[in-house]
Design a protein around this motif. Structure first.
Motif, PDB file in Angstrom:
ATOM      1  N   GLU A 100       0.742  -1.162  -0.017  1.00  0.00           N
ATOM      2  CA  GLU A 100      -0.210   0.042  -0.088  1.00  0.00           C
ATOM      3  C   GLU A 100       0.885   1.061   0.030  1.00  0.00           C
ATOM      4  N   ARG A 101       0.529   2.312  -0.728  1.00  0.00           N
ATOM      5  CA  ARG A 101       1.079   3.387  -0.789  1.00  0.00           C
ATOM      6  C   ARG A 101       0.671   4.222   0.455  1.00  0.00           C
ATOM      7  N   GLU A 102       1.601   5.191   0.733  1.00  0.00           N
ATOM      8  CA  GLU A 102       1.091   5.976   2.045  1.00  0.00           C
ATOM      9  C   GLU A 102      -0.388   6.560   1.937  1.00  0.00           C
ATOM     10  N   ASP A 103      -1.015   6.739   0.847  1.00  0.00           N
ATOM     11  CA  ASP A 103      -2.336   7.113   0.873  1.00  0.00           C
ATOM     12  C   ASP A 103      -3.341   6.026   0.783  1.00  0.00           C
ATOM     13  N   GLY A 104      -2.746   4.878   1.036  1.00  0.00           N
ATOM     14  CA  GLY A 104      -3.783   3.723   1.050  1.00  0.00           C
ATOM     15  C   GLY A 104      -3.849   2.883  -0.347  1.00  0.00           C
ATOM     16  N   THR A 105      -3.475   3.364  -1.412  1.00  0.00           N
ATOM     17  CA  THR A 105      -3.631   2.602  -2.701  1.00  0.00           C
ATOM     18  C   THR A 105      -2.812   1.389  -2.733  1.00  0.00           C
ATOM     19  N   LEU A 106      -3.608   0.419  -3.069  1.00  0.00           N
ATOM     20  CA  LEU A 106      -3.188  -0.727  -3.276  1.00  0.00           C
ATOM     21  C   LEU A 106      -2.148  -1.115  -4.548  1.00  0.00           C
ATOM     22  N   VAL A 107      -1.092  -1.589  -4.127  1.00  0.00           N
ATOM     23  CA  VAL A 107      -0.109  -2.101  -5.428  1.00  0.00           C
ATOM     24  C   VAL A 107      -0.138  -3.685  -5.295  1.00  0.00           C
ATOM     25  N   ASP A 108      -0.519  -4.147  -6.332  1.00  0.00           N
ATOM     26  CA  ASP A 108      -0.657  -5.546  -6.358  1.00  0.00           C
ATOM     27  C   ASP A 108      -0.198  -6.099  -7.662  1.00  0.00           C
ATOM     28  N   PRO A 109       0.805  -6.189  -7.998  1.00  0.00           N
ATOM     29  CA  PRO A 109       1.472  -6.850  -9.325  1.00  0.00           C
ATOM     30  C   PRO A 109       1.200  -8.286  -9.493  1.00  0.00           C
TER      31      PRO A 109
END
Length: 367
Positions: A100-109
């Motif tokens: 998760e980025r600091e803004d809560g966005t999910l990174v899911d490669p």
């Protein structure tokens, strides 16, 4: 410098499970940059830093390359040019390879969220096969998330079987195996951990004594029983090995480098389980019961004796537990001080204590 929340915290947050620990990955930084910001380096094998205020772990993004056998057979590369995706690629399961980025966005490669929704435990890449410890970790996650309906995907099961056939599992040191076993014993469904290893054929290497189906099923039944209680690691481990003869169980507990309390309770459970099996159809001889109490050190270790009885209650000999508990309570009531006042000394005092304990046991266990 970019900071991402990674691993279990991301996974558990999306499962609605309370997050206990949070781990972070830092991309585009150097150790010098981290220390300048007040982070304290603690990692010896690769750069890991503690946050100056929260104390949480921040690791620089890294890659790993297999160089030898076992858990430590890796070289680690950590530099500002390592990407987040490269760092996540080295992780074991897709559900643990989200960020998760600091803004809560999910990174899911690697589609971990989809596997989370489908309740699937799946390896991230073929690099999974480079670390035999991941076999135990995957079995442990299966034990943790079994109540939620999670299963291991067939491709990952096939990959783990190939790893076992290649001999990788034999390079794990006992201390590392024990750490995973100890954690597994306290998962939501600990029996699943051993069922997975049994299905894979891993028990033939890790605990060959449990490869026998009858012993294995008896041990799992005892483990399921004791894990439903507020039981200790020693009780759970002893229950798992309870169907083994004492010498075999003691040898395995020692070989696994289990702690002394686990070894001691395993020895007692297996010893008395074997003894009780000879009396399942009849009454217990009071003299033998007193010897049992002596060997279990009831007089100085009453708490451990209670653990012993609770463990035996999860074996096929549970019908003896209540009479033994009543007899133990009665025998513990013997007061050496009272016998001293009656004039007993030295060997006579010891004989008097034993005789009084035997009398009380006989009375308590009378039909």
């Amino acid at each position: 410098m970019e900071i991402y929340l990674v691993g279990g915290a991301v996974r558990d947050g999306r499962l609605g499970i309370p997050v206990k620990d949070r781990d972070w990955v830092v991309v585009g930084a150097t150790p010098e940059a981290m220390t300048k910001k007040g982070y304290r380096q603690v990692g010896a094998d690769f750069p890991v830093f503690l946050h100056p205020k929260t104390g949480e772990e921040y690791a620089l993004a890294r890659t790993e390359r297999k160089q030898g056998h076992g858990y430590h057979g890796f070289t680690v590369y950590s530099a500002p040019d390592v990407t987040l995706e490269e760092d996540l690629l080295r992780r074991d399961l897709t559900i643990n390879a989200m960020a998760e980025r600091e803004d809560g966005t999910l990174v899911d490669p690697f589609n971990g969220l989809a596997d989370l929704e489908q309740k699937t435990l799946r390896h991230v890449s073929e690099a999974f096969a480079e670390d035999p410890l991941r076999i135990l970790r995957t079995a442990r996650f299966a034990a943790r998330f079994h109540p939620l309906g999670f299963t291991i995907c067939p491709d990952t099961m096939a990959l783990m079987r190939n790893m076992i056939r290649s001999g990788e599992l034999e390079h794990l040191v006992p201390e590392r195996v024990w750490q995973e076993v100890q954690r597994a014993l306290h998962e939501k469904s600990p029996a699943i951990f051993f069922q997975v290893l049994h299905e894979l054929g891993a028990l033939n290497i890790l605990t060959p004594e449990l490869a026998d189906t009858e012993r294995f099923e008896a041990g799992l039944q005892a483990l399921q029983c004791i894990s439903a209680q507020n039981s200790t690691t020693a009780q759970r481990f002893a229950a798992l090995l309870s169907a083994l003869p004492e010498p075999e169980a003691s040898a395995r507990a020692k070989a696994m480098k289990s702690p002394n309390d686990c070894r001691d309770l395993t020895r007692l459970v297996c010893r008395f389980s074997g003894w009780l099996s000879k009396h399942n159809s009849g009454a217990l001889p009071p003299e033998a019961v007193l010897d049992m109490f002596d060997q279990a050190d009831l007089w100085r270790r009453p708490e451990r004796f209670e653990q012993l009885l609770a463990s035996l209650a999860c074996t096929p000999h549970q019908q003896h537990v209540k009479p033994l508990s009543i007899a133990a309570e009665s025998a513990q009531g013997v007061s050496p001080q009272d016998l001293l006042k009656q004039g007993f000394k030295g060997k006579e005092l010891g004989d008097a204590i034993r005789n009084e304990r035997l009398t009380r046991i006989t009375r308590a266990m009378a039909p």
